[in-house]
Every structure is written in structure tokens, then in C-alpha cells.
Design a protein around this motif. Structure first.
Motif, PDB file in Angstrom:
ATOM      1  N   LEU A  47     -66.439  13.092   3.038  1.00 32.35           N
ATOM      2  CA  LEU A  47     -66.588  11.652   2.856  1.00 32.35           C
ATOM      3  C   LEU A  47     -65.662  11.113   1.776  1.00 32.35           C
ATOM      4  N   ASP A  48     -65.629  11.801   0.639  1.00 34.67           N
ATOM      5  CA  ASP A  48     -64.873  11.258  -0.486  1.00 34.67           C
ATOM      6  C   ASP A  48     -64.830  12.287  -1.611  1.00 34.67           C
ATOM      7  N   VAL A  49     -63.963  12.063  -2.566  1.00 31.09           N
ATOM      8  CA  VAL A  49     -63.995  12.765  -3.843  1.00 31.09           C
ATOM      9  C   VAL A  49     -64.191  11.703  -4.915  1.00 31.09           C
ATOM     10  N   ILE A  50     -65.248  11.855  -5.704  1.00 29.49           N
ATOM     11  CA  ILE A  50     -65.695  10.794  -6.597  1.00 29.49           C
ATOM     12  C   ILE A  50     -65.659  11.285  -8.042  1.00 29.49           C
ATOM     13  N   ALA A  76     -68.119  14.552  -1.985  1.00 31.71           N
ATOM     14  CA  ALA A  76     -69.169  13.899  -1.193  1.00 31.71           C
ATOM     15  C   ALA A  76     -69.034  14.300   0.267  1.00 31.71           C
ATOM     16  N   LEU A  77     -70.158  14.780   0.844  1.00 32.29           N
ATOM     17  CA  LEU A  77     -70.152  15.320   2.199  1.00 32.29           C
ATOM     18  C   LEU A  77     -71.330  14.777   2.995  1.00 32.29           C
ATOM     19  N   THR A  78     -71.174  14.762   4.306  1.00 29.02           N
ATOM     20  CA  THR A  78     -72.353  14.629   5.148  1.00 29.02           C
ATOM     21  C   THR A  78     -73.003  16.012   5.236  1.00 29.02           C
ATOM     22  N   GLU A  79     -74.253  16.046   5.629  1.00 33.39           N
ATOM     23  CA  GLU A  79     -74.979  17.314   5.598  1.00 33.39           C
ATOM     24  C   GLU A  79     -74.561  18.226   6.745  1.00 33.39           C
ATOM     25  N   LEU A 330     -72.693 -19.745 -24.530  1.00 29.68           N
ATOM     26  CA  LEU A 330     -73.250 -18.870 -23.506  1.00 29.68           C
ATOM     27  C   LEU A 330     -74.776 -18.863 -23.579  1.00 29.68           C
ATOM     28  N   THR A 331     -75.381 -19.650 -22.712  1.00 31.44           N
ATOM     29  CA  THR A 331     -76.840 -19.744 -22.651  1.00 31.44           C
ATOM     30  C   THR A 331     -77.403 -19.159 -21.359  1.00 31.44           C
ATOM     31  N   GLN A 332     -76.519 -18.837 -20.387  1.00 32.32           N
ATOM     32  CA  GLN A 332     -76.938 -18.279 -19.102  1.00 32.32           C
ATOM     33  C   GLN A 332     -76.141 -16.997 -18.846  1.00 32.32           C
ATOM     34  N   THR A 333     -76.445 -16.331 -17.732  1.00 26.99           N
ATOM     35  CA  THR A 333     -75.758 -15.081 -17.415  1.00 26.99           C
ATOM     36  C   THR A 333     -75.195 -15.120 -15.997  1.00 26.99           C
ATOM     37  N   VAL A 334     -74.105 -14.404 -15.814  1.00 25.40           N
ATOM     38  CA  VAL A 334     -73.514 -14.210 -14.497  1.00 25.40           C
ATOM     39  C   VAL A 334     -72.982 -12.781 -14.457  1.00 25.40           C
ATOM     40  N   LYS A 335     -73.053 -12.140 -13.298  1.00 24.03           N
ATOM     41  CA  LYS A 335     -72.526 -10.788 -13.145  1.00 24.03           C
ATOM     42  C   LYS A 335     -71.480 -10.784 -12.048  1.00 24.03           C
ATOM     43  N   LEU A 336     -70.266 -10.389 -12.416  1.00 23.80           N
ATOM     44  CA  LEU A 336     -69.133 -10.348 -11.503  1.00 23.80           C
ATOM     45  C   LEU A 336     -68.910  -8.908 -11.035  1.00 23.80           C
ATOM     46  N   ILE A 337     -68.785  -8.727  -9.739  1.00 24.67           N
ATOM     47  CA  ILE A 337     -68.552  -7.403  -9.163  1.00 24.67           C
ATOM     48  C   ILE A 337     -67.319  -7.465  -8.274  1.00 24.67           C
ATOM     49  N   GLY A 338     -66.488  -6.423  -8.377  1.00 25.59           N
ATOM     50  CA  GLY A 338     -65.360  -6.271  -7.461  1.00 25.59           C
ATOM     51  C   GLY A 338     -65.698  -5.222  -6.410  1.00 25.59           C
ATOM     52  N   ARG A 339     -65.615  -5.585  -5.153  1.00 22.43           N
ATOM     53  CA  ARG A 339     -65.885  -4.640  -4.068  1.00 22.43           C
ATOM     54  C   ARG A 339     -64.587  -4.310  -3.341  1.00 22.43           C
ATOM     55  N   VAL A 340     -64.220  -3.035  -3.375  1.00 26.06           N
ATOM     56  CA  VAL A 340     -62.999  -2.570  -2.723  1.00 26.06           C
ATOM     57  C   VAL A 340     -63.247  -2.488  -1.219  1.00 26.06           C
ATOM     58  N   ARG A 341     -62.363  -3.104  -0.450  1.00 28.85           N
ATOM     59  CA  ARG A 341     -62.530  -3.116   1.006  1.00 28.85           C
ATOM     60  C   ARG A 341     -62.243  -1.748   1.622  1.00 28.85           C
ATOM     61  N   LYS A 342     -62.861  -1.519   2.748  1.00 30.11           N
ATOM     62  CA  LYS A 342     -62.581  -0.322   3.540  1.00 30.11           C
ATOM     63  C   LYS A 342     -61.125  -0.364   3.999  1.00 30.11           C
ATOM     64  N   ALA A 343     -60.471   0.801   3.994  1.00 31.88           N
ATOM     65  CA  ALA A 343     -59.086   0.900   4.465  1.00 31.88           C
ATOM     66  C   ALA A 343     -58.930   2.199   5.230  1.00 31.88           C
ATOM     67  N   GLY A 344     -58.881   2.125   6.549  1.00 28.77           N
ATOM     68  CA  GLY A 344     -58.811   3.343   7.351  1.00 28.77           C
ATOM     69  C   GLY A 344     -60.070   4.164   7.167  1.00 28.77           C
ATOM     70  N   ILE A 345     -59.894   5.456   6.816  1.00 35.15           N
ATOM     71  CA  ILE A 345     -61.067   6.297   6.582  1.00 35.15           C
ATOM     72  C   ILE A 345     -61.599   6.148   5.153  1.00 35.15           C
ATOM     73  N   MET A 346     -60.868   5.413   4.312  1.00 36.12           N
ATOM     74  CA  MET A 346     -61.306   5.220   2.928  1.00 36.12           C
ATOM     75  C   MET A 346     -62.389   4.148   2.897  1.00 36.12           C
ATOM     76  N   ARG A 347     -63.538   4.530   2.331  1.00 36.41           N
ATOM     77  CA  ARG A 347     -64.700   3.663   2.398  1.00 36.41           C
ATOM     78  C   ARG A 347     -64.644   2.553   1.366  1.00 36.41           C
ATOM     79  N   SER A 348     -65.434   1.520   1.602  1.00 41.21           N
ATOM     80  CA  SER A 348     -65.579   0.454   0.619  1.00 41.21           C
ATOM     81  C   SER A 348     -66.525   0.926  -0.489  1.00 41.21           C
ATOM     82  N   TYR A 349     -66.383   0.339  -1.664  1.00 44.17           N
ATOM     83  CA  TYR A 349     -67.277   0.675  -2.775  1.00 44.17           C
ATOM     84  C   TYR A 349     -67.169  -0.405  -3.840  1.00 44.17           C
ATOM     85  N   ASP A 350     -68.194  -0.496  -4.668  1.00 50.45           N
ATOM     86  CA  ASP A 350     -68.178  -1.413  -5.804  1.00 50.45           C
ATOM     87  C   ASP A 350     -67.466  -0.737  -6.973  1.00 50.45           C
TER      88      ASP A 350
END
Length: 446
Positions: A47-50, A76-79, A330-350
Motif C-alpha cells: 500500500l505505502d511506505v510511511i 503498509a500492507l493489505t492482509e 484571535l478570539t475564535q479558532t480555525v483548523k486548516l488541513i492540506g489533503r494530498v490528492r490521489k495520483a495513480g497508485i499513490m493514495r490520498s492522505y492528509d
């Protein structure tokens, strides 16, 4: 005194893993990934090397006293339908042994196969069956429940509270103390949980400059850790912040904890004394009691060159309050996340689950995971690039622009970049967050 320039020079010259070692490490992880992805036994389950641990968190330090440094990666492997937990490690070792590249370099440990190179580091490759959230324990032939991506995301969230990579730098300094002074012993994962665990955003609500610079961060992390340790005379439970239910207390001894507790108390007192001392000579002497005689002033030419480079590199960067005349409260909060798109066999991830790392030529969607600011509000963005490639292409960027609640970017240039979002309500910035983006020269997941 803070002696901020001394800290920066000390990190660069004595503590941080140097760039050529980092490049070599990334290239070797890349090679291992390519090998396993196309291996006749593992390719079907690959699946991946993390990256995980200190490698993912960017807290590896330069080897001390002839020691090696190591990097951990999850395979990372499937079973596999027939393998027991111990067979994953056995088959992985066999795969490496039958390769001309890795023959004689592969050695089996309890949870991994480590590749021992001829130079001063090795790489631990840990089989990880993603559907089980489990790594393999080959001696017990059992699964060990873990969630390394959640751990990395937890640490990244703590790093965001501190900002600018200062938490990572403070941890590298603590590891340097451990390895050079040898007055206490603690596994890196325990040190990370205990030290980063004291970081909280409420501290910046009380004091906005609580994590303002590296010396301040180092002193506050030490003192807050000391406060926690003094409140726990006996070895406390140390739960996995990833939420697996693992108690890392089992990886330590009461005597080891007591020694650590005593020495952190001593270092916290000395660091505060050095920090508060208005006399540069005596302050430096106290800092050197902590870090050793290598904690010295940077060469004059180094300081001048750094200032010149800084001034020349960021001529177009804008700041919300000074350039756009928008006050920040700063009286409020916001959380920004970057999500990498899937590319071929390479999976998406945050990005936070991979230590904010991404390869070149990938697409990232930035989105607001949560925002406590009541509508209506305005969203503004800043994208800031660093590094030689972006500089040479005249793409350092850094202007602030209006936008929507999401945006898309492409990774063109290697370097440590970031994207910031600002939430404006009634003409005031009431929430902001930054998503670091570390674009690697080598692809970590081929």
C-alpha cells in the motif's frame, strides 16, 4: 538572556541532522519503497511506505559520540490471507536477503527488519497491516495495535500551537542533552509524549508570546515538563496519544523515571536562570553548563550572511496587520488541513498524518476542517515558499489574497513551505491557522 542567535547556530552546527544525511536518508527510503512495491511477494499487498517516529516528526539529531542514527518507516500492507504476524517479518527479511542491494544488510528485530548500511545510520522497516491497525510482533507471533498516522497528526497539532518548527527544535535539544550528558535515559517516543504533551493552546491565550522564539519555547517546555514530573513522584501512566489504549509506561523503569525527573528539574532551574540573567557573560556560562562549550556565538560572517539572505529572499511577503492594516484579535479558532490528492497508485492522505511531507508534482486541496467563527466572514490566504528552487524561479510568493473556504495548490518546488488562512469578521482577523508543506526532492512513496 535569550541568546537567540546562539541557539540557531548551535542547532545548525551541533544538533540538527545535516542536509546531506537527510538527502541520503530520503533517497534510501525511496529505494526501499521502489524495491518492495515491485517485489514479487509484496507487490500484491503493498500500500505505502510511511515515515513514523522521529523521522516523521523531524526530530532526528546528528549522531553523538560515534553512535548511529536510525529512521523508522512502516511498510503498509493489505492482509495476507495465510500469514501469521511473525511471517510478515520473516518474509520481509527473506525479500531483502535475496536482493543483491540489501544482501547482508537485513537483520530481524522484534517488530521490524532493519537495514544496516555501511555508514552511520540504519532504517527500521516495520510491517503494518492497515486494516488491523497493527504492527507485527514476531517473537510473540501477535499483533500490536498502533495508529502511527494518528500519532504523527497529534504531534503536528502540538507543533502548530508552538509554530515555526520550534517544538521540533526544542525536542532535538532535549535529545542532544540526553545523548551528550548521559545523565538520564529515555526512549524518544516517551520523551516526545511527555514533552509535547505539555504544549497547550490555552497558554498562548494567557500569554501570546509564550512560544515566541526558540529559547522561550525551550525554557517553557522544560518548566512545564518539570511541573508535570514533580506532580507525579512515581512513574505515571503514559498513554498513547493516538488513542490505541497502549500504556507506554511499560517501556520504562521506576528508577529510570526518577533519574529523568530529577535531571529535568535541575535543567529547568538552570535554563530559567540563564534565560533571565541580564548579563551576557554569565548567561552564556549557564547556557554552556547545560549544552556544553559548543554553545557559542555564530561567526560574524554567518550572522551577516543570514541577515542578507533573509532580506533578499522575501521582498514580496505581506503581513495582515502591517501591510493590509487588518488588526489581529484571535478570539475564535480555525483548523486548516492540506489533503494530498490521489495520483495513480499513490493514495490520498492528509498532510498532518505524514509529518506534512509531500513529493514534488502532487496536488493538494486545502480546506477548513472546522471553524468556530459565526458567519458572515471573509477568508484570506497566504502561500509562502522557501528554498533555492522557488527562489531561482522567482516563486517565493507570500502575498495575501481573498479566497473561499478552500483552495488548490501544486507542489513544484522542494523546500519547507506553508499555507496560512485568515478568517476576517467585522474588519478584524479573529482566527488563523497554518498548514506546513514540506516538499521533498525525492519521492517517498514510489
Amino acid at each position: 538572556m535569550k541568546l537567540t542567535a546562539y541557539f540557531a547556530h548551535f542547532l545548525t552546527s551541533c544538533v540538527n541532522l545535516n542536509d546531506n544525511r537527510i538527502a541520503r536518508l530520503n533517497a534510501r527510503v525511496d529505494s526501499i519503497t521502489s524495491f518492495l512495491k515491485s517485489h514479487p511477494v509484496f507487490e500484491e499487498y503493498f500500500l505505502d511506505v510511511i515515515p513514523q517516529g522521529s523521522y516523521a516528526q523531524r526530530t532526528i539529531i546528528k549522531p553523538v559520540g560515534g553512535r548511529e542514527f536510525d529512521a523508522d518507516v512502516l511498510l503498509a500492507l493489505t492482509e495476507h490471507p495465510d500469514w501469521t504476524p511473525a511471517q510478515y517479518t520473516a518474509e520481509l527479511k527473506k525479500a531483502f536477503e535475496h536482493s543483491t542491494t540489501y544482501q547482508g544488510k537485513a537483520h530481524k528485530r522484534t517488530r521490524c527488519v532493519y537495514i544496516d548500511y555501511a555508514d552511520d545510520f540504519h532504517i527500521d522497516v516495520v510491517p503494518y497491516v492497515e486494516s488491523r491497525k497493527g504492527i507485527t510482533h514476531n517473537k510473540d507471533d501477535a499483533w500490536v495495535h498502533t495508529d502511527p498516522e494518528a500519532f504523527t497528526a497529534w504531534f503536528e497539532a502540538k507543533s502548530r500551537v508552538v509554530g515555526a518548527g520550534r517544538l521540533e527544535a526544542a525536542l532535538r535539544l532535549l535529545k542532544y542533552l540526553r545523548d551528550t550528558k548521559t545523565t538520564f535515559s529515555i526512549k524518544s517516543v516517551l520523551l516526545t509524549i511527555l514533552a509535547a504533551g505539555q504544549v497547550d493552546s490555552w497558554r498562548t491565550t494567557i500569554d501570546t508570546k509564550y512560544y515566541a522564539d526558540l529559547p522561550t519555547v525551550f525554557v517553557h517546555v522544560l518548566e512545564d515538563l518539570d511541573t508535570y514530573l514533580q506532580a507525579n513522584p512515581a512513574l505515571p501512566d503514559i498513554w498513547d496519544p493516538a488513542g490505541t489504549g497502549q500504556n507506554f509506561k511499560e517501556r520504562w523503569t521506576p528508577d529510570g523515571y526518577e533519574t529523568f525527573r530529577t535531571k529535568i528539574h535541575d535543567y529547568a532551574i538552570k535554563a530559567r536562570a540563564a534565560y533571565d540573567d541580564p548579563n551576557k557573560v554569565t548567561s552564556l556560562a549557564t547556557w554552556q553548563e547545560i549544552f556544553g562549550p559548543a554553545f557559542t556565538a555564530p561567526p560574524v560572517q554567518e550572522s551577516a550572511a543570514a541577515l542578507q539572505t533573509s532580506a533578499a529572499s522575501d521582498p514580496g511577503e505581506e503581513f495582515l496587520d502591517t501591510d493590509r492594516q487588518i488588526p489581529i484579535r484571535l478570539t475564535q479558532t480555525v483548523k486548516l488541513i492540506g489533503r494530498v490528492r490521489k495520483a495513480g497508485i499513490m493514495r490520498s492522505y492528509d498532510l498532518p498524518t505524514r509529518g506534512d511531507r509531500v513529493a514534488k508534482n502532487r496536488d493538494i486541496d486545502f480546506y477548513l476542517e472546522h471553524c468556530t467563527v459565526p458567519k458572515p466572514y471573509t477568508v484570506m490566504w497566504k502561500v509562502k515558499n522557501t528554498g533555492t528552487e522557488a527562489h531561482d524561479a522567482r516563486q517565493l510568493r507570500g502575498t495575501i489574497e481573498h479566497g473561499d473556504t478552500g483552495r488548490h495548490e501544486h507542489t513544484n518546488y522542494a523546500g519547507s513551505h506553508y499555507v496560512e488562512v485568515y478568517i476576517i469578521r467585522d474588519g478584524v482577523c479573529v482566527a488563523t491557522d497554518r498548514q506546513p508543506v514540506i516538499v521533498l526532492q525525492h519521492h517517498p512513496h514510489r
